[in-house]
Design a protein around this motif. Structure first.
Motif, short mmCIF file in Angstrom:
data_model
loop_
_atom_site.label_atom_id
_atom_site.label_comp_id
_atom_site.label_asym_id
_atom_site.label_seq_id
_atom_site.Cartn_x
_atom_site.Cartn_y
_atom_site.Cartn_z
N GLU A 153 -9.92 -2.39 -33.68
CA GLU A 153 -10.07 -1.60 -34.89
C GLU A 153 -10.87 -0.32 -34.65
N ALA A 154 -11.90 -0.39 -33.81
CA ALA A 154 -12.78 0.77 -33.63
C ALA A 154 -12.05 1.96 -33.05
N MET A 155 -11.02 1.74 -32.24
CA MET A 155 -10.32 2.87 -31.63
C MET A 155 -9.58 3.71 -32.67
N TYR A 160 -8.08 8.89 -35.36
CA TYR A 160 -7.91 9.58 -36.65
C TYR A 160 -8.36 11.04 -36.54
N PHE A 161 -9.51 11.27 -35.93
CA PHE A 161 -10.01 12.64 -35.82
C PHE A 161 -9.20 13.46 -34.82
N LEU A 162 -8.69 12.83 -33.77
CA LEU A 162 -7.85 13.57 -32.82
C LEU A 162 -6.55 14.03 -33.47
N ILE A 163 -5.97 13.18 -34.32
CA ILE A 163 -4.72 13.56 -34.99
C ILE A 163 -4.98 14.58 -36.10
N GLY A 164 -5.96 14.30 -36.94
CA GLY A 164 -6.20 15.16 -38.10
C GLY A 164 -6.96 16.43 -37.80
N ALA A 185 -0.58 12.96 -41.72
CA ALA A 185 -0.21 12.08 -40.61
C ALA A 185 -1.38 11.22 -40.17
N ALA A 186 -2.59 11.81 -40.14
CA ALA A 186 -3.76 11.05 -39.72
C ALA A 186 -4.10 9.95 -40.72
N ALA A 268 2.51 11.02 -36.67
CA ALA A 268 1.30 11.14 -35.85
C ALA A 268 1.57 11.87 -34.55
N MET A 269 2.67 11.55 -33.88
CA MET A 269 3.00 12.24 -32.63
C MET A 269 3.45 13.67 -32.87
#
Length: 552
Positions: A153-155, A160-164, A185-186, A268-269
């Motif tokens: 879950e922690a990953m 989330y921040f990398l995508i958004g 998407a995030a 997301a991608m």
């Protein structure tokens, strides 16, 4: 006391994430180099783990570490690796340096700073990548169910921040609208995976209650639970086991992703930078399929057999549906995303075929899909950054002005369609053989995915690389040195593992055999008519029939 090698393999990128994030804002270049050095140190540790691992050793797990953590609830800091985990840790450690190099300039300040074009913290980008690596490695190592759940879950938080926050800058509209799409998407990625995680949490609690009731104390240790079931000390009711299995499987199917829980992946991608897209599909999503092998099958063998027909149908739908939508795409990154959904269908098909060829092929597929998708997506990212567009129709004739870029895209595409001689071929072949030996109809239908893969890959290459040179690509530069350093090793690995996969199969096969023994499955025996064998009987008896009569 032996050196805690597994802890170190996860601690190094975690420390690297903290150190990178702590650098002053002006030290952007130093942050990149620091992140790269920590990722290379993690790669060294992963190689040491692979060298220290002995496929012929007794016991399911090696390099184990076990320490009491939350005594009152039976939670332990318990780590161990089998051949499957070793292969996936190595894949993760190999890919992260290339992800960092490929994203070297993805978080640089924009040339024109306006309110519509936001500044992004370089240190944060690379720190988040290292944080994801640490959590993924720990997920592959954890043999305590609760410990695995925490990092599973922690990953989601750094992803989330990398995508958004660090999405793709290529697009015709302004940064504000692009930021809106990235945020959507995030959030979709987070909500889907959180929903799966909450259902899994309920199943984890249920597992604890069952073990506490029958063993006298609650347990989360995978090995302890498996051994208790084998000894008859833990006997779950059929209904209870099926509910717990579904709770675990749902979370893993979202992460994988399996149809119809896949809809978060294309967005997301598509809205991520190419390196982050690689992180999603080549690294993070592998945790889902890995967990099906380690936790679903071993904790709930009878429920796994009960659910197998339905899961095989879902995997088959994923194969065909993902490939068909990939054919219809006009966005390069979404095409690769739908192709990955099809490939994950093959992986899950191999896992639940319950044969040594199927599960061995599925594990190889995880590794080889990671390499081939990384090669294809990173080269596509280089192409997109040059043109400033993800649309296939905006390209044409690129091979005449950038032959190295075109050639590496072609190799990545051919690996994606499982061309013989490249690594994914043997994986797909084993999955299909293993499936056909037990479920011939499903095995035959699954081959449709191969035909469709050839279609979407070759159409992508034809429309972007061949034909007249479009005016917008006439001045397109070829691959630079840094980009060649990223792509060349991936191409070399695809060729080497395609020609000689034995080092990988030697590590993986004992773990596959252990999993099959836990679920009490054996490879189906062939029932060949004796009269089809030179010198055999002519009365229509099978080899098995004749052997049975001889035994009497």
């Amino acid at each position: 006391m032996s050196f805690p090698l597994l802890t170190a393999a996860a601690a190094v990128p975690a420390i690297g994430a903290i150190a990178t994030a702590a650098l002053p804002a002006a030290k952007r270049t130093a942050a990149k180099w620091l992140a790269l050095l920590f990722s290379l140190a993690t790669l060294v540790l992963a190689l040491v783990i692979a060298v220290r691992f002995d496929p012929a050793a007794e016991g399911p797990y090696q390099l184990t570490e076990s320490h009491a953590w939350i005594r009152d609830f039976g939670v332990r800091y318990e780590l161990g690796v089998d051949g499957i985990a070793v292969a996936l840790i190595a894949l993760t450690a190999v890919l992260i340096p290339f992800v960092i190099l490929a994203g070297w300039h993805d978080a640089d300040p924009l040339e024109s700073a306006t309110p519509d074009r936001r500044w992004r913290p370089t240190q944060g980008f690379f720190a988040l990548i290292l944080a994801v690596e640490a959590m993924v490695v720990l997920s592959f190592e954890a043999t305590d169910v609760f410990l695995f759940y925490i990092f599973f879950e922690a990953m989601l938080i750094p992803m989330y921040f990398l995508i958004g926050g660090f999405g793709d800058r290529a697009g015709p509209d302004g940064e504000e609208r692009a930021a809106g799409r990235r945020s959507y998407a995030a959030v979709k990625f987070l909500l889907y995976n959180l929903a799966g995680g909450l259902i899994m949490l309920a199943a984890v609690i249920g597992l604890y209650a069952v073990t506490a009731d029958q063993l006298g104390t609650g347990a989360f240790s995978l090995q302890q639970i498996v051994e208790a079931r084998a000894a008859g000390e833990l006997d779950m009711a059929a209904g209870t086991e099926r509910l717990l299995f579904l709770g675990f499987f749902f979370a893993f199917a979202v992460k994988a992703p399996l149809w119809p829980l896949h809809t978060w992946l294309p967005g997301a991608m598509g809205e991520s930078t190419a390196p982050v897209a690689v992180l999603i599909t080549a690294v993070v999503d592998k945790v889902g399929t890995f967990a099906m092998l380690r936790f679903c099958l071993q904790l709930f063998p009878e429920a796994s057999a009960w659910a197998t027909p339905a899961i095989l149908v879902l995997a088959l739908i994923s194969i065909v549906y993902g490939a068909l939508l990939a054919v219809a795409q006009r966005d390069i990154k979404r095409l690769i995303a739908y192709a990955s959904i099809s490939h994950f269908g093959f992986i899950i098909l191999g896992i639940f075929a319950m044969t040594s060829q199927g599960q061995g092929g599925a594990t190889l597929y995880m590794v080889n899909h990671g390499l081939s998708t990384a090669a294809l997506m990173l080269v596509a990212g280089f192409l997109i950054s040059r043109r400033g567009s993800r649309m296939i129709t905006d390209f044409g004739g690129v091979q005449k002005v950038a032959p190295l870029l075109a050639g590496t895209l072609l190799i990545g595409g051919l690996a994606t369609l499982s061309l013989p001689g490249l690594a994914p071929f043997i994986s797909e072949f084993l999955v299909l053989v293993g499936t056909f030996s037990r479920y011939p109809v499903i095995g035959v239908i699954a081959t449709v995915g191969i035909v469709l893969a050839a279609l979407y890959v070759l159409v992508l290459y034809q429309r972007t690389m061949t034909g007249p040179v479009k005016a917008e690509v006439k001045s397109m530069p070829d691959l630079r040195v840094r980009e060649l350093v990223v792509v060349a090793p991936l191409v070399a690995l695809l060729i080497c593992l395609g020609v000689y996969p034995k080092p990988l199969t030697d590590i993986v096969n004992p773990a596959v055999q252990h999993t099959l023994s836990v679920v009490d499955e054996q490879d189906p025996q062939p029932t060949v008519r004796v009269n089809a064998v030179p010198g055999g009987d002519r009365d229509g008896r099978t080899v098995n029939d004749r052997d049975a009569e001889a035994a009497k």
